[in-house]
Design a protein around this motif. Structure first.
Motif, PDB file in Angstrom:
ATOM      1  N   PRO A 171      27.668   0.096 -72.845  1.00  0.00           N
ATOM      2  CA  PRO A 171      27.509   0.911 -71.780  1.00  0.00           C
ATOM      3  C   PRO A 171      26.476   0.278 -70.950  1.00  0.00           C
ATOM      4  O   PRO A 171      25.293  -0.257 -71.256  1.00  0.00           O
ATOM      5  N   THR A 172      26.296   0.382 -69.549  1.00  0.00           N
ATOM      6  CA  THR A 172      25.372  -0.017 -68.669  1.00  0.00           C
ATOM      7  C   THR A 172      24.653   0.994 -67.803  1.00  0.00           C
ATOM      8  O   THR A 172      25.171   2.093 -67.807  1.00  0.00           O
ATOM      9  N   LEU A 173      23.452   0.699 -67.690  1.00  0.00           N
ATOM     10  CA  LEU A 173      22.674   1.783 -66.911  1.00  0.00           C
ATOM     11  C   LEU A 173      21.808   1.004 -65.809  1.00  0.00           C
ATOM     12  O   LEU A 173      21.327  -0.083 -65.860  1.00  0.00           O
ATOM     13  N   ALA A 174      22.100   1.460 -64.410  1.00  0.00           N
ATOM     14  CA  ALA A 174      21.418   0.965 -63.225  1.00  0.00           C
ATOM     15  C   ALA A 174      19.990   1.895 -62.985  1.00  0.00           C
ATOM     16  O   ALA A 174      20.419   2.959 -62.703  1.00  0.00           O
ATOM     17  N   ALA A 175      19.089   1.356 -63.138  1.00  0.00           N
ATOM     18  CA  ALA A 175      17.987   2.367 -62.708  1.00  0.00           C
ATOM     19  C   ALA A 175      16.627   1.514 -62.494  1.00  0.00           C
ATOM     20  O   ALA A 175      16.450   0.434 -62.924  1.00  0.00           O
ATOM     21  N   LEU A 176      15.856   2.158 -61.715  1.00  0.00           N
ATOM     22  CA  LEU A 176      14.840   1.514 -60.796  1.00  0.00           C
ATOM     23  C   LEU A 176      13.815   2.480 -60.462  1.00  0.00           C
ATOM     24  O   LEU A 176      13.877   3.739 -60.275  1.00  0.00           O
ATOM     25  N   THR A 177      12.458   2.114 -60.421  1.00  0.00           N
ATOM     26  CA  THR A 177      11.222   2.722 -59.976  1.00  0.00           C
ATOM     27  C   THR A 177      10.592   2.045 -59.074  1.00  0.00           C
ATOM     28  O   THR A 177      10.291   0.763 -58.720  1.00  0.00           O
ATOM     29  N   VAL A 178       9.918   2.955 -57.929  1.00  0.00           N
ATOM     30  CA  VAL A 178       8.792   2.266 -57.059  1.00  0.00           C
ATOM     31  C   VAL A 178       7.644   2.726 -57.529  1.00  0.00           C
ATOM     32  O   VAL A 178       7.336   3.863 -57.641  1.00  0.00           O
ATOM     33  N   GLU A 179       6.654   1.894 -57.834  1.00  0.00           N
ATOM     34  CA  GLU A 179       5.131   2.151 -58.368  1.00  0.00           C
ATOM     35  C   GLU A 179       4.195   1.371 -57.541  1.00  0.00           C
ATOM     36  O   GLU A 179       4.689   0.488 -56.815  1.00  0.00           O
ATOM     37  N   ASP A 180       2.979   2.044 -57.742  1.00  0.00           N
ATOM     38  CA  ASP A 180       1.793   1.317 -57.051  1.00  0.00           C
ATOM     39  C   ASP A 180       1.834   1.062 -55.432  1.00  0.00           C
ATOM     40  O   ASP A 180       1.421   0.035 -55.091  1.00  0.00           O
ATOM     41  N   VAL A 181       2.370   2.057 -54.733  1.00  0.00           N
ATOM     42  CA  VAL A 181       2.457   2.106 -53.233  1.00  0.00           C
ATOM     43  C   VAL A 181       1.009   1.965 -52.695  1.00  0.00           C
ATOM     44  O   VAL A 181       0.272   3.004 -53.109  1.00  0.00           O
TER      45      VAL A 181
END
Length: 334
Positions: A171-181
């Motif tokens: 299984p593969t998972l594509a996930a990302l977050t944007v932080e510390d803007v």
């Protein structure tokens, strides 16, 4: 028909021109360095089995846990002296600016540790290409997803990393977050974090709303970053036409293939500090000057001990008459 002498002259001229045209090539070959400088050799994925040069930019290997994958690396020496290079495997990671970098052999725990070349050191003769087989043994407990690495080739004072893109089945998972803007001056700072197990090519959309309307709106574009699994990078976005005086809400939205997306906002207050500071200093200076003038006027108008209280005093004649009466009164009493 041209005369035989004219034909012979043209033939001789053609031979001379051909010789002159070939001379620079021969001279260039003679000037080829014979010291076998490291800058001469190249390393890249070997051509396909058919013998055609398929121009692969990197290795792509895929298989389930427990499998052994194989391929070949080509080292080409176009120089006139033998070149000796050393080969090793390494894990890949994102540098601080998002660039693709590789770890040292001892610091590798993924593809770099699973990769073995047929020889750790190879000597390539002059004007020769050497194809070096290698294998990647995927452990039975390897996690699914992408495990980027590289074959590091070192020779002389030069080092080249040939990328190995390994994908372990599952299984593969594509996930990302944007932080510390945050906003500093005319630059937007933010951090991207790959929370999944696949390599991502993020696309970013930037916008900002102020008190009086839209301040910034940029169309989605692909960032020049390959975000590796588990990695984070600190990036910046220029904002050259930022307002001089406003309160803004900056919004970043990032997406990637496979359904990965992240969004974050930050508040920014823009104040022209130089004019404001200068005006505040002028006001303070004016207040201080006024206070000083007021205190000076009060000190000048306040009566001192024995000083004139502001009312008209007696004249000299009045003072003499008063003294005479006091003396006459004193004589009568005596």
């Amino acid at each position: 028909m041209p005369s035989p002498p004219g034909h012979a002259a043209r033939l001789a001229l053609t031979v001379v021109l051909f010789v002159l045209a070939m001379t620079p090539v021969a001279g260039a070959a003679d000037r080829t360095p014979t010291s076998g400088r490291a800058a001469a050799w190249t390393a890249r994925p070997a051509a396909s089995g058919s013998g055609a040069d398929d121009g692969r930019p990197y290795f792509y290997l895929e298989g389930p846990p427990g499998t052994v994958l194989q391929d070949r690396l080509s080292v080409t020496n176009p120089g006139t002296a033998p070149v000796t290079v050393r080969l090793s495997g390494a894990d890949a990671y994102n540098a601080e600016d998002g660039g693709f970098s590789v770890r040292g052999g001892r610091g590798s725990t993924g593809t770099g540790a699973w990769l073995r070349t047929a020889a750790a050191e190879v000597t390539v003769p002059a004007r020769t290409r050497a194809d070096v087989p290698f294998s990647v043994t995927v452990p039975p407990d390897a996690t699914p997803g992408d495990h980027p690495g590289a074959i590091v080739v070192r020779g002389g004072d030069r080092s080249v990393g040939v990328r190995v893109q390994l994908r372990v089945g599952g299984p593969t998972l594509a996930a990302l977050t944007v932080e510390d803007v945050g906003v500093s001056g005319r630059t937007i700072h933010y951090t991207l974090v790959n929370r999944g197990n696949t390599v991502l090519a993020p696309r970013i959309t930037v916008g900002a709303e102020g008190v009086f309307g839209t301040l910034l709106r940029r169309e989605p574009r692909t960032l020049p970053v390959e975000l590796l699994p588990g990695q984070r990078v600190r990036l910046t976005e220029p904002w050259r036409d930022a307002p001089a005086l406003d309160s803004a809400t900056v919004r970043l939205r990032v997406t990637a293939a496979g359904g990965a997306h992240g969004e974050a906002t930050a508040r920014a207050v823009f104040v022209p500090w130089l004019p404001v500071t200068g005006g505040a200093l002028l006001v303070l200076a004016a207040v201080a000057a006024g206070a000083y003038a007021y205190r000076l006027r009060r000190s000048r108008g306040r009566p001192s001990d024995g000083a004139d209280d502001g009312r008209p005093g007696p004249s000299s004649g009045e003072r003499q008459h008063s003294e005479s009466r006091h003396l006459a009164k004193a004589g009568a009493e005596s």
